[in-house]
Design a protein around this motif. Structure first.
Motif, short mmCIF file in Angstrom:
data_model
loop_
_atom_site.label_atom_id
_atom_site.label_comp_id
_atom_site.label_asym_id
_atom_site.label_seq_id
_atom_site.Cartn_x
_atom_site.Cartn_y
_atom_site.Cartn_z
N VAL A 21 37.18 -13.16 14.65
CA VAL A 21 36.95 -12.73 13.42
C VAL A 21 36.39 -13.53 12.50
CG1 VAL A 21 36.98 -11.27 11.37
CG2 VAL A 21 37.69 -10.24 13.30
N PHE A 22 36.47 -14.78 12.18
CA PHE A 22 36.15 -15.20 11.14
C PHE A 22 35.31 -16.38 11.79
CE2 PHE A 22 36.95 -20.65 9.99
CZ PHE A 22 37.45 -19.61 8.41
N GLY A 23 35.17 -16.88 13.07
CA GLY A 23 33.98 -17.18 13.32
C GLY A 23 32.89 -16.66 12.81
N MET A 24 32.62 -15.02 13.05
CA MET A 24 31.87 -13.68 13.18
C MET A 24 30.80 -14.27 11.57
SD MET A 24 30.49 -12.90 15.95
CE MET A 24 29.82 -12.29 15.38
N SER A 25 32.56 -14.04 10.67
CA SER A 25 31.92 -13.91 9.22
C SER A 25 31.86 -15.78 8.84
CB SER A 25 33.10 -13.72 8.31
OG SER A 25 34.47 -14.60 8.64
N ALA A 26 32.08 -16.71 8.79
CA ALA A 26 31.66 -18.25 8.52
C ALA A 26 30.13 -17.99 8.86
CB ALA A 26 32.45 -19.28 9.57
N THR A 27 29.78 -17.92 9.69
CA THR A 27 27.94 -18.19 10.15
C THR A 27 27.00 -16.70 9.05
OG1 THR A 27 28.02 -15.79 11.77
CG2 THR A 27 28.60 -17.71 12.43
N VAL A 28 27.46 -17.23 8.71
CA VAL A 28 26.87 -15.64 7.28
C VAL A 28 26.26 -16.24 6.01
CG1 VAL A 28 26.91 -14.06 5.42
CG2 VAL A 28 28.07 -13.13 7.90
N ILE A 30 24.51 -17.06 2.60
CA ILE A 30 24.64 -16.46 1.27
C ILE A 30 24.14 -16.02 0.89
CG2 ILE A 30 26.19 -16.81 -1.15
CD1 ILE A 30 28.08 -16.45 1.35
N GLY A 31 22.35 -16.43 0.87
CA GLY A 31 21.51 -16.36 0.39
C GLY A 31 20.37 -15.56 1.32
N MET A 33 22.67 -12.62 2.87
CA MET A 33 23.24 -11.71 2.26
C MET A 33 23.15 -11.23 0.90
SD MET A 33 27.57 -11.36 2.77
CE MET A 33 27.87 -12.34 0.87
N MET A 34 22.13 -11.70 0.11
CA MET A 34 22.72 -11.75 -1.60
C MET A 34 20.93 -11.08 -0.72
SD MET A 34 24.68 -12.33 -2.73
CE MET A 34 23.86 -11.50 -5.03
N GLN A 35 20.03 -11.03 -0.64
CA GLN A 35 18.96 -10.38 -0.14
C GLN A 35 18.88 -9.15 0.69
OE1 GLN A 35 15.94 -13.14 2.36
NE2 GLN A 35 14.72 -11.02 1.95
N GLN A 36 19.73 -9.19 1.46
CA GLN A 36 19.98 -7.84 2.34
C GLN A 36 21.03 -6.68 0.56
OE1 GLN A 36 19.21 -6.24 4.77
NE2 GLN A 36 17.95 -8.60 4.89
N ILE A 37 21.68 -7.25 0.36
CA ILE A 37 22.43 -6.51 -0.80
C ILE A 37 21.56 -5.76 -1.49
CG2 ILE A 37 24.01 -6.85 -2.58
CD1 ILE A 37 25.55 -8.58 -0.94
N ARG A 38 20.35 -6.17 -2.25
CA ARG A 38 19.04 -6.01 -2.71
C ARG A 38 18.48 -4.85 -2.34
NH1 ARG A 38 18.62 -11.35 -3.90
NH2 ARG A 38 19.83 -12.47 -5.61
N ASN A 39 18.50 -4.55 -0.97
CA ASN A 39 17.56 -4.28 -0.58
C ASN A 39 18.40 -2.53 -0.19
OD1 ASN A 39 15.99 -2.30 1.51
ND2 ASN A 39 16.15 -4.00 3.24
N THR A 40 18.61 -1.26 -0.87
CA THR A 40 19.07 -0.61 -1.08
C THR A 40 18.63 0.49 -0.36
OG1 THR A 40 17.60 0.47 -3.32
CG2 THR A 40 19.45 -0.80 -4.27
N LYS A 41 17.10 0.34 -0.19
CA LYS A 41 16.81 1.28 0.87
C LYS A 41 17.69 1.06 2.58
CE LYS A 41 12.68 3.22 3.57
NZ LYS A 41 11.37 2.94 3.13
N ALA A 42 18.09 -0.17 3.06
CA ALA A 42 18.67 -0.88 4.07
C ALA A 42 19.79 0.00 3.71
CB ALA A 42 18.21 -1.71 4.42
N ILE A 43 20.78 -0.36 2.55
CA ILE A 43 22.30 0.27 2.73
C ILE A 43 22.43 1.50 2.36
CG2 ILE A 43 23.77 -0.82 0.97
CD1 ILE A 43 22.62 -3.12 0.01
#
Length: 93
Positions: A21-28, A30-31, A33-43
């Motif tokens: 789990v740590f290895g998977m989350s360490a590969t995210v 941040i930029g 992820m922030m772009q995806q958070i702004r995509n409200t239709k996908a969320i």
């Protein structure tokens, strides 16, 4: 097996799961992820599919295949639980 062996298996299993789990989350990134958070239709689409469609499909499979209680509850728990670390595999690449 002895209680010591059981304890060692439990500890090693938890350590390996933590590393995964740590290895998977360490590969995210941040930029990204922030772009995806702004995509409200996908969320909203993902939330609808995860919390409405997937549990409904799990329920229909349990009823349609007439599964026994243990298998049915297991399938319902899996389909009703929000995605875990493995859901990151499809967005990591």
């Amino acid at each position: 097996m002895s209680e010591l062996t059981d304890l060692l298996f439990q500890i090693s299993g938890n350590v390996l799961l933590f590393c995964l789990v740590f290895g998977m989350s360490a590969t995210v990134d941040i930029g990204c992820m922030m772009q995806q958070i702004r995509n409200t239709k996908a969320i909203l689409t993902g939330a609808f599919l995860q919390f409405i469609v997937l549990p409904l499909l799990g329920f229909l499979v349990v009823k349609g295949l007439n599964l026994d209680h243990a298998m049915g509850i297991t399938l319902l728990v899996v389909t009703s639980s929000p995605g875990g670390s493995y859901s990151n595999w499809c967005v990591a690449s």
